[in-house]
Scaffold this motif. Structure first.
Motif, PDB file in Angstrom:
ATOM      1  N   MET A  50       0.842  -1.195   0.000  1.00  0.00           N
ATOM      2  CA  MET A  50       0.000   0.000   0.000  1.00  0.00           C
ATOM      3  C   MET A  50       0.877   1.244   0.000  1.00  0.00           C
ATOM      4  N   SER A  51       0.465   2.272  -0.745  1.00  0.00           N
ATOM      5  CA  SER A  51       1.227   3.503  -0.815  1.00  0.00           C
ATOM      6  C   SER A  51       1.155   4.262   0.505  1.00  0.00           C
ATOM      7  N   LEU A  52       2.180   5.061   0.786  1.00  0.00           N
ATOM      8  CA  LEU A  52       2.295   5.748   2.071  1.00  0.00           C
ATOM      9  C   LEU A  52       1.146   6.714   2.339  1.00  0.00           C
ATOM     10  N   LEU A  53       0.619   7.352   1.294  1.00  0.00           N
ATOM     11  CA  LEU A  53      -0.383   8.392   1.481  1.00  0.00           C
ATOM     12  C   LEU A  53      -1.718   8.040   0.817  1.00  0.00           C
ATOM     13  N   GLU A  54      -1.970   6.768   0.676  1.00  0.00           N
ATOM     14  CA  GLU A  54      -3.190   6.312   0.015  1.00  0.00           C
ATOM     15  C   GLU A  54      -4.428   6.893   0.701  1.00  0.00           C
ATOM     16  N   GLY A  55      -5.305   7.501  -0.112  1.00  0.00           N
ATOM     17  CA  GLY A  55      -6.553   8.029   0.406  1.00  0.00           C
ATOM     18  C   GLY A  55      -6.445   9.389   1.059  1.00  0.00           C
ATOM     19  N   LYS A  56      -5.268   9.980   1.088  1.00  0.00           N
ATOM     20  CA  LYS A  56      -5.072  11.281   1.728  1.00  0.00           C
ATOM     21  C   LYS A  56      -5.243  12.428   0.728  1.00  0.00           C
ATOM     22  N   VAL A  57      -5.603  13.588   1.272  1.00  0.00           N
ATOM     23  CA  VAL A  57      -5.647  14.817   0.484  1.00  0.00           C
ATOM     24  C   VAL A  57      -4.536  15.730   0.982  1.00  0.00           C
ATOM     25  N   ALA A  58      -3.672  16.162   0.068  1.00  0.00           N
ATOM     26  CA  ALA A  58      -2.490  16.945   0.440  1.00  0.00           C
ATOM     27  C   ALA A  58      -2.470  18.277  -0.304  1.00  0.00           C
ATOM     28  N   PHE A  59      -1.893  19.268   0.352  1.00  0.00           N
ATOM     29  CA  PHE A  59      -1.717  20.601  -0.227  1.00  0.00           C
ATOM     30  C   PHE A  59      -0.241  20.953  -0.236  1.00  0.00           C
ATOM     31  N   VAL A  60       0.231  21.593  -1.316  1.00  0.00           N
ATOM     32  CA  VAL A  60       1.617  22.059  -1.410  1.00  0.00           C
ATOM     33  C   VAL A  60       1.622  23.484  -1.952  1.00  0.00           C
ATOM     34  N   SER A  61       2.209  24.421  -1.198  1.00  0.00           N
ATOM     35  CA  SER A  61       2.390  25.774  -1.724  1.00  0.00           C
ATOM     36  C   SER A  61       3.745  25.869  -2.416  1.00  0.00           C
ATOM     37  N   GLY A  62       3.834  26.772  -3.387  1.00  0.00           N
ATOM     38  CA  GLY A  62       5.073  26.866  -4.161  1.00  0.00           C
ATOM     39  C   GLY A  62       5.347  25.580  -4.917  1.00  0.00           C
ATOM     40  N   GLY A  63       4.264  24.928  -5.357  1.00  0.00           N
ATOM     41  CA  GLY A  63       4.395  23.618  -5.995  1.00  0.00           C
ATOM     42  C   GLY A  63       4.697  23.657  -7.470  1.00  0.00           C
ATOM     43  N   GLY A  64       4.978  24.839  -8.013  1.00  0.00           N
ATOM     44  CA  GLY A  64       5.199  24.954  -9.440  1.00  0.00           C
ATOM     45  C   GLY A  64       6.592  24.605  -9.915  1.00  0.00           C
ATOM     46  N   SER A  65       7.567  24.545  -9.010  1.00  0.00           N
ATOM     47  CA  SER A  65       8.936  24.264  -9.442  1.00  0.00           C
ATOM     48  C   SER A  65       9.780  23.796  -8.264  1.00  0.00           C
ATOM     49  N   GLY A  66      10.977  23.344  -8.566  1.00  0.00           N
ATOM     50  CA  GLY A  66      11.968  23.025  -7.547  1.00  0.00           C
ATOM     51  C   GLY A  66      11.498  22.029  -6.506  1.00  0.00           C
ATOM     52  N   ILE A  67      11.779  22.333  -5.248  1.00  0.00           N
ATOM     53  CA  ILE A  67      11.429  21.440  -4.141  1.00  0.00           C
ATOM     54  C   ILE A  67       9.923  21.220  -4.072  1.00  0.00           C
ATOM     55  N   GLY A  68       9.149  22.288  -4.244  1.00  0.00           N
ATOM     56  CA  GLY A  68       7.700  22.158  -4.169  1.00  0.00           C
ATOM     57  C   GLY A  68       7.137  21.199  -5.200  1.00  0.00           C
ATOM     58  N   ARG A  69       7.647  21.286  -6.422  1.00  0.00           N
ATOM     59  CA  ARG A  69       7.174  20.361  -7.466  1.00  0.00           C
ATOM     60  C   ARG A  69       7.540  18.919  -7.106  1.00  0.00           C
ATOM     61  N   ALA A  70       8.741  18.703  -6.636  1.00  0.00           N
ATOM     62  CA  ALA A  70       9.160  17.341  -6.270  1.00  0.00           C
ATOM     63  C   ALA A  70       8.281  16.789  -5.151  1.00  0.00           C
ATOM     64  N   LYS A  91      -4.228  12.688  -3.272  1.00  0.00           N
ATOM     65  CA  LYS A  91      -4.769  13.685  -4.184  1.00  0.00           C
ATOM     66  C   LYS A  91      -4.122  15.004  -3.775  1.00  0.00           C
ATOM     67  N   VAL A  92      -3.602  15.755  -4.742  1.00  0.00           N
ATOM     68  CA  VAL A  92      -2.754  16.899  -4.402  1.00  0.00           C
ATOM     69  C   VAL A  92      -3.324  18.212  -4.926  1.00  0.00           C
ATOM     70  N   ALA A  93      -3.476  19.171  -4.013  1.00  0.00           N
ATOM     71  CA  ALA A  93      -3.835  20.544  -4.358  1.00  0.00           C
ATOM     72  C   ALA A  93      -2.552  21.362  -4.387  1.00  0.00           C
TER      73      ALA A  93
END
Length: 250
Positions: A1-21, A32-34
């Motif tokens: 099973m995946s570590l974050l299965e069924g979770k909803v996650a948010f990332v700011s600054g997700g357009g590049s660099g560390i945030g994108r990774a 599911k990622v916002a």
């Protein structure tokens, strides 16, 4: 099973660099990622990378230094996915390079607004929602300069020290509410922001200051953040984890 299965996650600054990774790794682990970023084109590129790989994500354009945008990020995430389980507050800037006695007031205000106040605003509304969920998990991206100086970057140093302190406060206040909060302090990571602003000699010098004699990669930070965002770290809160190749060890 995946570590974050069924979770909803948010990332700011997700357009590049560390945030994108981080966003891509969250998605690979089943979340599911916002994604929020001030640069719409970059944010949509991250969404495309995730969806092309079979993951689920959506993008919100906005300014993480503004309280109202941080509230909207939470509201839109919940409207889209029904809840918020994980938040990684990553958006930040370096600011001008001048000693404290010459540092421009407007530069100080801009760095503190995004790097510190923006993280507080994000946590403020994320915590409100996570209490409704019955729990949650926040990872704030600080820096090695949350523990050591960055000469000629007083606002950056002060803001990242502040993020570490804010993280500890949240952990102390919300531990009994099933909400964890940790901070990650990356060292010098090979991102477009770094390589675009430093020449080859400067990059070589910075690399030599780490005992591993190299820059880090965004994926190395993302893997640590994902571990802290998962139940594999379920007894860990209020901690500050440095990923710097040994930069601060000596």
């Amino acid at each position: 099973m995946s570590l974050l299965e069924g979770k909803v996650a948010f990332v700011s600054g997700g357009g590049s660099g560390i945030g994108r990774a981080i966003a891509e790794t969250y998605a690979k682990e089943g979340a599911k990622v916002a994604i929020a970023d001030i640069n719409e084109a970059h944010g949509m590129e991250t969404v495309k990378a995730i969806t092309d790989s079979g993951g689920e994500a959506f993008f919100m354009a906005g300014d993480s230094s503004k309280a109202e945008d941080n509230k909207r990020f939470v509201d839109e995430t919940v409207a889209k996915y029904g809840r918020l389980d994980i938040a990684c507050n990553n958006a930040g800037i370096g600011g001008p390079a001048l000693p404290t006695g010459e540092y421009p007031i407007e530069g100080w205000d801009k760095v503190i607004a995004l790097n510190l106040s923006g993280v507080f605003y994000a946590c403020r509304y994320q915590l409100e929602q996570m209490e409704k969920n019955g729990g949650g998990n926040i990872v704030n991206i600080a820096s090695i300069h949350g523990t050591v100086a960055a000469p000629n970057s007083p606002a950056y140093t002060a803001s990242k020290h502040g993020v570490v302190g804010l993280t500890k406060n949240i952990a102390a206040e919300y531990g009994q509410k099933n909400i964890r909060c940790n901070a990650v302090g990356p060292g010098y990571i090979e991102t477009p922001l770094l390589t675009a602003n430093l020449d080859k000699d400067a990059l070589t010098y910075i690399s030599s200051k780490a005992s591993m004699n190299r820059l880090g990669t965004p994926q190395e930070v993302a893997d640590l953040v994902t571990f802290l965002s998962s139940d594999k770290s379920s007894f860990t809160t209020g901690s500050y984890f440095i990923a710097d190749g040994g930069y601060t060890a000596v």
